[in-house]
Design an enzyme around this catalytic site. Structure first.
Site, mmCIF file in Angstrom:
data_model
loop_
_atom_site.group_PDB
_atom_site.id
_atom_site.type_symbol
_atom_site.label_atom_id
_atom_site.label_comp_id
_atom_site.label_asym_id
_atom_site.label_seq_id
_atom_site.Cartn_x
_atom_site.Cartn_y
_atom_site.Cartn_z
ATOM 1 N N CYS A 141 1.009 -1.160 -0.091
ATOM 2 C CA CYS A 141 0.137 -0.148 0.065
ATOM 3 C C CYS A 141 0.998 1.217 -0.007
ATOM 4 O O CYS A 141 1.326 1.796 1.065
ATOM 5 C CB CYS A 141 -0.973 0.049 1.204
ATOM 6 S SG CYS A 141 -1.976 1.549 1.299
ATOM 7 N N CYS A 144 -0.447 4.058 2.153
ATOM 8 C CA CYS A 144 -0.339 3.881 3.769
ATOM 9 C C CYS A 144 1.013 3.909 3.998
ATOM 10 O O CYS A 144 1.369 4.891 5.219
ATOM 11 C CB CYS A 144 -0.702 2.346 3.946
ATOM 12 S SG CYS A 144 -2.350 1.767 3.415
ATOM 13 N N ASP A 145 1.911 3.841 3.261
ATOM 14 C CA ASP A 145 3.482 3.678 3.785
ATOM 15 C C ASP A 145 4.263 4.680 2.932
ATOM 16 O O ASP A 145 5.444 4.758 3.213
ATOM 17 C CB ASP A 145 4.054 2.239 3.749
ATOM 18 C CG ASP A 145 3.158 1.508 4.515
ATOM 19 O OD1 ASP A 145 2.829 1.603 5.644
ATOM 20 O OD2 ASP A 145 2.927 0.296 4.167
#
Length: 304
Positions: A141, A144-145
């Site tokens: 992701c 997300c990261d």
């Protein structure tokens, strides 16, 4: 960077995220610790970083989820519906005398109808230390990261829209993005391809596969291609498709492990319905999944 990860699967009666005591103890979390919380699939994922603050947009997502969870619980309580919650891993669904026996790792549940909504998960590369380095350089992701690797060099593997969109997103954060694909043909839309090839800090490598992930002190430090070339990167973002969650059920029709349903979300097995990302369809979105869940439930009600 030191990293710990835990998964939170529930909220309290006020709709607040619950961090179990054992998890707080394991991660060494107290009220003053900086943390990041993100959404990955059906899980709310908690990460604790040294010198990292909670991201605002993730807080907004969590607020939305907490509100929806609270509203759902209020609906259930207001109508005084007796809906028991059972936790366990489903091993198999068996047809027997007009009933369905759902076998879990804890008990057996007998019912007349079942709705399968097992979703799907990102497909892994299958490299030996891939799972071990999840959260330590390996990610599925970018949203997300991605911010964890600001001004660093990263790699994206894949050739579809998701991979190209991830590369574009990361190119605005990271120093350099290397996109690796196993052929010289891409499934991504031409618009996304044009954008990627026009970016100065995105390098595209074709006809190559990642055969090894290099690590040091349990943190990813590079990748090795099948031609022997090593690329030093701080993170590897994997976008090579998805795998539907599967449940053993005799005679259940599937295509590429996705469950085949009709317009009423009914499978070929009487009494078994399916919805969401576990079924074979053209659009995989939260909006379509929720609609399919409603259709499946109403189909069962109308069949009585």
């Amino acid at each position: 960077m030191k990293l710990s990860t835990g998964i939170i699967r529930r909220v309290d009666e006020l709709g607040r995220i619950v961090i179990p005591k054992e998890m707080r103890k394991e991660l060494g979390i107290d009220q003053k610790d900086p943390i990041e919380i993100s959404i990955e699939g059906s899980n709310i994922v908690l990460r604790k970083y040294e010198n990292k603050c909670v991201l605002g947009f993730i807080q907004t997502i969590l607020s939305y989820i907490r509100d929806r969870c609270t509203e759902l619980e209020e609906v259930i309580y207001n109508f005084e519906l007796e809906i028991p919650y059972e936790y366990g891993i489903v091993k198999e669904i068996i047809n027997e005398d007009g009933y369905k026996i759902v076998k879990t790792d804890k008990k057996e549940i007998t019912c007349k109808n079942v709705i399968i909504a097992t979703g799907r998960r990102p497909r892994e590369l299958g490299i030996s230390n891939e799972k071990k380095l999840l959260g330590h350089g390996v990610s599925y992701c970018a949203i997300c990261d991605g911010t964890l690797y600001k001004n660093k060099e990263v790699c994206v593997v894949g050739g579809g829209n998701s991979a190209f969109e991830a590369a574009l997103y990361l190119s605005d954060i990271c120093k350099k993005v290397t996109l690796v694909h196993r052929t010289n043909e891409f499934r991504a839309e031409k618009m996304n391809q044009d954008k990627v090839f026009s970016k100065e800090n995105i390098e595209v490598i074709t006809n190559s596969k990642i055969k090894e992930i290099k690590e040091r002190n349990d943190v990813l430090e590079g990748i090795v291609l099948d031609n022997g070339n090593t690329i030093e990167v701080s993170a590897l973002f994997v976008y090579v498709g998805n795998v539907p969650g599967s449940i053993k059920c005799e005679n259940l029709s599937t295509e590429e492990n996705y469950i085949i349903v009709d317009n009423n979300m009914k499978t070929n097995v009487d009494g078994i319905y399916a919805c969401g990302d576990a079924i074979k369809k053209s659009v995989y979105q939260i909006s379509t999944a929720t609609a399919e869940g409603t259709i499946a439930a109403m189909s069962i009600i109308n069949s009585k």
